[in-house]
Design a protein around this motif. Structure first.
Motif, short mmCIF file in Angstrom:
data_model
loop_
_atom_site.label_atom_id
_atom_site.label_comp_id
_atom_site.label_asym_id
_atom_site.label_seq_id
_atom_site.Cartn_x
_atom_site.Cartn_y
_atom_site.Cartn_z
N GLN A 13 0.76 -1.64 0.10
CA GLN A 13 -0.15 -0.07 -0.08
C GLN A 13 0.60 1.16 -0.04
O GLN A 13 0.73 2.22 -0.24
N VAL A 14 1.88 1.03 0.79
CA VAL A 14 2.75 2.93 1.20
C VAL A 14 4.06 2.78 -0.35
O VAL A 14 3.51 3.98 -1.00
N GLU A 15 4.09 1.77 -1.02
CA GLU A 15 4.46 1.72 -2.53
C GLU A 15 3.73 2.16 -3.25
O GLU A 15 3.64 3.23 -4.45
N ASP A 16 2.45 1.84 -3.55
CA ASP A 16 1.32 2.61 -4.17
C ASP A 16 0.70 3.86 -3.88
O ASP A 16 1.42 4.83 -5.07
N ALA A 17 1.12 4.29 -3.06
CA ALA A 17 1.03 5.65 -2.83
C ALA A 17 2.54 6.42 -3.08
O ALA A 17 2.50 7.75 -3.80
N TRP A 18 3.42 6.05 -2.60
CA TRP A 18 4.96 6.71 -3.21
C TRP A 18 4.64 6.76 -4.95
O TRP A 18 5.02 7.72 -5.31
N TRP B 74 -4.91 9.95 3.10
CA TRP B 74 -4.12 9.24 2.22
C TRP B 74 -4.98 8.29 2.83
O TRP B 74 -4.34 7.62 3.93
N ASN B 75 -5.89 7.41 1.99
CA ASN B 75 -6.88 6.50 2.72
C ASN B 75 -6.28 5.09 1.83
O ASN B 75 -6.71 5.17 0.39
N PRO B 76 -5.83 4.60 2.22
CA PRO B 76 -4.79 3.00 1.69
C PRO B 76 -5.49 2.42 0.67
O PRO B 76 -5.85 1.49 0.18
N LEU B 77 -7.53 2.27 1.76
CA LEU B 77 -8.65 1.53 1.05
C LEU B 77 -9.10 1.74 0.05
O LEU B 77 -9.83 0.94 -0.56
N VAL B 78 -9.32 3.63 -0.49
CA VAL B 78 -10.00 3.42 -1.50
C VAL B 78 -8.20 3.94 -2.65
O VAL B 78 -7.58 4.65 -2.99
N PRO B 79 -9.61 4.00 -4.44
CA PRO B 79 -8.36 4.18 -5.68
C PRO B 79 -7.81 5.75 -4.88
O PRO B 79 -8.97 6.58 -4.42
N ASP B 80 -6.76 5.67 -5.49
CA ASP B 80 -5.45 6.79 -5.14
C ASP B 80 -5.24 7.57 -4.06
O ASP B 80 -5.86 8.99 -3.85
N GLY B 81 -6.00 7.07 -3.21
CA GLY B 81 -5.89 7.34 -1.54
C GLY B 81 -6.91 8.44 -1.30
O GLY B 81 -7.09 8.40 -0.40
N GLY B 82 -7.64 8.71 -2.44
CA GLY B 82 -8.85 9.60 -1.57
C GLY B 82 -8.66 11.08 -2.33
O GLY B 82 -9.85 11.82 -1.68
N ALA C 92 -0.80 20.43 -0.08
CA ALA C 92 -0.16 19.64 1.18
C ALA C 92 1.29 19.65 1.79
O ALA C 92 2.48 19.49 1.03
N ARG C 93 1.39 20.03 3.33
CA ARG C 93 2.90 19.85 3.33
C ARG C 93 2.86 18.52 3.97
O ARG C 93 4.43 18.22 4.53
N MET C 94 1.44 17.78 4.84
CA MET C 94 2.41 16.98 5.53
C MET C 94 0.86 16.09 4.76
O MET C 94 -0.68 16.20 4.80
N ILE C 95 0.85 14.72 4.16
CA ILE C 95 0.22 13.74 4.30
C ILE C 95 0.11 13.02 4.75
O ILE C 95 0.51 11.62 5.16
N LEU C 96 -0.92 12.48 5.57
CA LEU C 96 -1.42 11.92 6.97
C LEU C 96 -1.86 10.67 5.92
O LEU C 96 -2.84 10.24 5.19
N TRP C 97 -1.25 9.45 6.37
CA TRP C 97 -1.61 8.13 6.68
C TRP C 97 -2.80 7.63 7.24
O TRP C 97 -3.01 8.39 8.63
N ARG C 98 -4.07 7.45 6.65
CA ARG C 98 -5.38 6.74 7.54
C ARG C 98 -5.17 5.72 8.16
O ARG C 98 -5.58 4.94 8.83
N GLY C 99 -4.83 6.01 9.85
CA GLY C 99 -4.35 4.89 10.72
C GLY C 99 -4.30 5.39 11.43
O GLY C 99 -4.11 6.69 11.86
#
Ligand code: 13P
Ligand code: SF4
Length: 341
Positions: free
Chosen positions: A78-83, A171-179, A188-195
């Motif tokens: 998931q993190v690789e997809d976000a990258w 960034w929501n890893p469970l939806v396409p393109d993180g939503g 953005a300055r901070m891209i926050l993982w949705r955990g």
């Protein structure tokens, strides 16, 4: 034997060292003479201990089911997809990944490979400052991808570094393109993982208001894994080590409502009968995975070691360990610690 502050009484009484995740990581690294390290905590802590110790040292987790639901919210793929999405949006070169200690060794390895850093709740401010300094050119160009706890990331960026809430996207890893759109990523300055942590996510501003109404001099002391709304209403926020030091230094007769794991709050209440210490939630809430380490598992682990059998060894593969170690070492090398350690 290392014991995290959220461990049960029946276990922590036997720990040689107790601490928050930063202190325990440093302590594991500082004991090259220990042939075995029994980690009474959760899986990601034992992995970090294995990474920070020498090859001849073996780290053991008394129950392999002692994981962390927050750490499980960020998987390497998931993190690789976000990258990849950050690369496609043309911003990856200005993004520094920062991962909370509460993440798998895989994720720490990813962060190490991409010139990032690990942080804990006691040094997130210094780690974020370090990360923003890594991107050459104007400060405003730098971005952080913060994994996996959106609350620690948001609370630190807004309340410690003075960023605006609008500077953060989730960034929501469970939806396409993180939503999120590429434009949002660029701005953005901070891209926050949705955990999030399910234990600290339970505390609510409503209970804070009710307590303030019924106990006017109560101080609200919370961990930065709590939601932004709760942290905004609190008097003090910091890691478990900070929470303990604050209560130790508090005057007799003072009243405290504490928003962190219940084993620790109950222990603080028992250790300070001269202070009024209560849990910041109406219902009982332990961290169920921390609680997996109980006396039967600990005894089994130690008796097996005494009989010459190493059970439940935690071993990180060499390549992951190398890059995760790079990211962990950057954290250990940060100058000083925050006032919230
Ligand atoms: P610290 O030990 O960094 O305070 O973190 C708390 C926690 O949730 C550990 O899982
Ligand atoms: Fe994970 Fe939350 Fe438990 Fe800490 S308290 S180990 S973050 S689930």
């Amino acid at each position: 034997m290392l014991g995290h502050h959220y461990q049960r009484d029946e276990v922590i009484q036997f720990a040689d060292v107790t601490g928050d995740s930063f202190k325990l990581a440093r302590d594991a690294a500082a004991r090259p003479e220990a042939e075995f390290i029994v980690f009474c905590g959760v899986h990601f802590m034992a992995e970090s201990a294995d990474i920070l110790t020498a090859d001849h040292q073996q780290v053991v987790l008394p129950d392999l089911a002692a994981g962390c639901s927050m750490a499980d919210m960020a998987r390497l793929a998931q993190v690789e997809d976000a990258w990849d999405a950050l690369t496609a949006a043309g911003v990856a070169d200005s993004v520094v990944p920062v991962t909370y200690m509460n993440s798998s060794a895989d994720i720490k390895g990813f962060v190490g490979r991409h010139d990032g850093i690990v942080c804990t709740s006691s040094n997130a401010e210094s780690a974020l400052e370090w990360a923003f300094d890594q991107v050459p050119g104007s400060d405003a160009a730098a971005k952080v991808l913060f994994l996996p706890d959106q609350h620690l990331g948001r609370n630190t960026a807004v309340l410690e570094l003075g960023l605006a809430l609008d500077d953060c996207v989730v960034w929501n890893p469970l939806v396409p393109d993180g939503g999120v759109t590429p434009e949002l990523l660029r701005d953005a300055r901070m891209i926050l993982w949705r955990g999030h942590c399910s234990v600290h996510g339970r505390f609510s501003p409503t209970v804070v208001d009710e307590l303030r109404a019924s106990i006017p001099d109560v101080k609200i002391l919370v961990h930065p894994e709590c939601t932004h709304e709760v942290v905004l209403e609190a008097d003090l926020v910091g890691s478990t080590e900070f929470i303990i030091k604050t209560i130790e230094a508090a005057p007799a007769g003072s009243s405290w409502a504490i928003g962190t794991e219940l084993n620790l709050v109950q222990r603080l209440a028992a250790a300070h009968p001269d202070k009024r210490i209560m849990f910041l939630d109406k219902s009982v809430c332990y961290c169920s995975t921390m609680n997996r380490i109980d006396l039967p598992h600990l005894v089994w682990t130690l008796e097996s070691l005494a009989a010459g059998t190493v059970v439940n060894r935690i071993e990180v593969d060499p390549d992951t360990a190398h890059w995760a170690g790079v990211a962990l070492q950057r954290m250990l090398d940060l100058p000083g610690r925050s006032h919230r350690d």
